[in-house]
Design a protein around this motif. Structure first.
Motif, mmCIF file in Angstrom:
data_model
loop_
_atom_site.group_PDB
_atom_site.id
_atom_site.type_symbol
_atom_site.label_atom_id
_atom_site.label_comp_id
_atom_site.label_asym_id
_atom_site.label_seq_id
_atom_site.Cartn_x
_atom_site.Cartn_y
_atom_site.Cartn_z
ATOM 1 N N UNK A 109 11.504 7.145 65.589
ATOM 2 C CA UNK A 109 10.944 5.915 66.138
ATOM 3 C C UNK A 109 10.530 6.209 67.574
ATOM 4 N N UNK A 110 9.254 5.998 67.882
ATOM 5 C CA UNK A 110 8.786 6.265 69.252
ATOM 6 C C UNK A 110 8.970 5.015 70.081
ATOM 7 N N UNK A 111 9.726 5.190 71.142
ATOM 8 C CA UNK A 111 9.964 4.030 72.007
ATOM 9 C C UNK A 111 8.844 3.933 73.024
ATOM 10 N N UNK A 121 2.434 6.101 81.493
ATOM 11 C CA UNK A 121 1.993 7.288 82.232
ATOM 12 C C UNK A 121 2.689 8.551 81.711
ATOM 13 N N UNK A 122 4.007 8.454 81.521
ATOM 14 C CA UNK A 122 4.743 9.625 81.038
ATOM 15 C C UNK A 122 4.278 10.036 79.645
ATOM 16 N N UNK A 123 4.053 9.039 78.793
ATOM 17 C CA UNK A 123 3.589 9.353 77.435
ATOM 18 C C UNK A 123 2.235 10.048 77.490
ATOM 19 N N UNK A 124 1.342 9.550 78.350
ATOM 20 C CA UNK A 124 0.011 10.159 78.451
ATOM 21 C C UNK A 124 0.083 11.551 79.066
ATOM 22 N N UNK A 125 0.963 11.740 80.059
ATOM 23 C CA UNK A 125 1.144 13.077 80.647
ATOM 24 C C UNK A 125 1.569 14.064 79.561
ATOM 25 N N UNK A 126 2.576 13.656 78.775
ATOM 26 C CA UNK A 126 3.062 14.523 77.693
ATOM 27 C C UNK A 126 1.956 14.777 76.673
#
Lengths: 195, 87
Positions: A109-111, A121-126
């Motif tokens: 499950x992606x939080x 921002x963190x998700x997009x960086x990753x």
């Protein structure tokens, strides 16, 4: 092919420069690098304006070019970003499923909370770091499809591959990106099937 | 886990393919039924939708970046000069 753009480069910079810079700065976190990426984006746009067919807005088209530049930047600076080597793992899809075709490593499950900008921002960086870690050909097909929004027919013509091959590459890209994003912590705990 | 006629592996491939080309109705229905019964494939589907959203995301929240968020006047001038030199 005739371009539908009427080029006014000064107006481009005034109209889209800040938005592109803002996006680039959020990805690379260094002002000088972000400025250079924006300049490279505009130069690439000028050089490839004949290919702009007006199917998307100018803004979307310029952002597409910038995203290619961001991925190239991550690629060139792999030592400084998340180093998950996805390119030397040709059989990595095999481990996802058991012999019966059930999930071996179950999707997590992606939080994600769209309202929390730091998490976005963190998700997009990753996401961009993982994308830059894909094998070149796999990343190219994914970027053409998902970032540039090209149809698979166009991608096939562009790269000289069959539709079936294109779908296999896209499937592989999506599976590897999922794997990478879960490894860097987008998902919760990993569930391994014991069946 | 097997639901209906497709395995999870089959369904994952068909979900991916459905994002690029319309699937035959028979396959579409079989995948929908599988998704209703398999939480992991349903998660997989949501993940692919999210990957697409991330790919097409262009907006940046103001608090995501620190410092001035605009190109400096000097840099804009440099870019304009560079563009004029190639047009």
């Amino acid at each position: 092919m005739k371009s539908v753009l009427k080029l006014n480069s000064d107006a481009w910079v005034d109209r889209y420069g800040d938005a592109l810079f803002h996006f680039a700065l959020a990805r690379v976190n260094k002002r000088e690098i972000a400025e250079d990426l924006v300049q490279e984006t505009f130069l690439a746009a000028v050089q490839s304006q004949e290919r702009f067919k007006g199917q998307s807005s100018e803004k979307t088209w310029l952002f597409g070019i910038l995203k290619h530049k961001v991925i190239d930047h991550y690629r060139k600076n792999k030592a400084t970003v998340f180093a998950l080597d996805l390119s030397n793992d040709p059989d990595s899809l095999d481990g996802f499923f058991n012999a019966k075709g059930g999930w071996q490593i179950r999707p997590q499950h992606w939080s994600t909370h769209p309202g929390k900008s730091q998490e976005v921002k963190e998700a997009l960086d990753h996401f961009y770091q993982c994308l830059s870690g894909l094998p070149q050909r796999t990343a190219d097909v994914f970027v053409y499809r998902e970032i540039d929004g090209l149809g698979t027919d166009e991608i096939c013509k562009l790269l000289g591959i069959t539709s079936a091959n294109c779908w296999v590459i896209l499937y592989r890209a999506r599976m590897l990106l999922r794997k990478c994003l879960e490894l860097v912590g987008l998902g919760k705990k990993r569930e391994v099937s014991t069946k | 886990m097997k639901h209906w006629m497709f395995s999870c592996k089959d369904v994952s491939q068909k979900i991916s393919q459905s994002m690029d080309v319309q699937q035959p109705l028979r396959h579409h229905m079989a995948v929908r039924i599988h998704l209703m019964m398999c939480r992991y494939c349903a998660r997989f589907y949501r993940q692919l939708v999210l990957l697409r959203k991330m790919s097409r995301h262009t907006e940046v929240d103001p608090i995501q970046t620190r410092g001035p968020k605009r190109l400096s006047r000097e840099k804009k001038g440099q870019i304009k000069a560079a563009l004029r030199s190639v047009t």
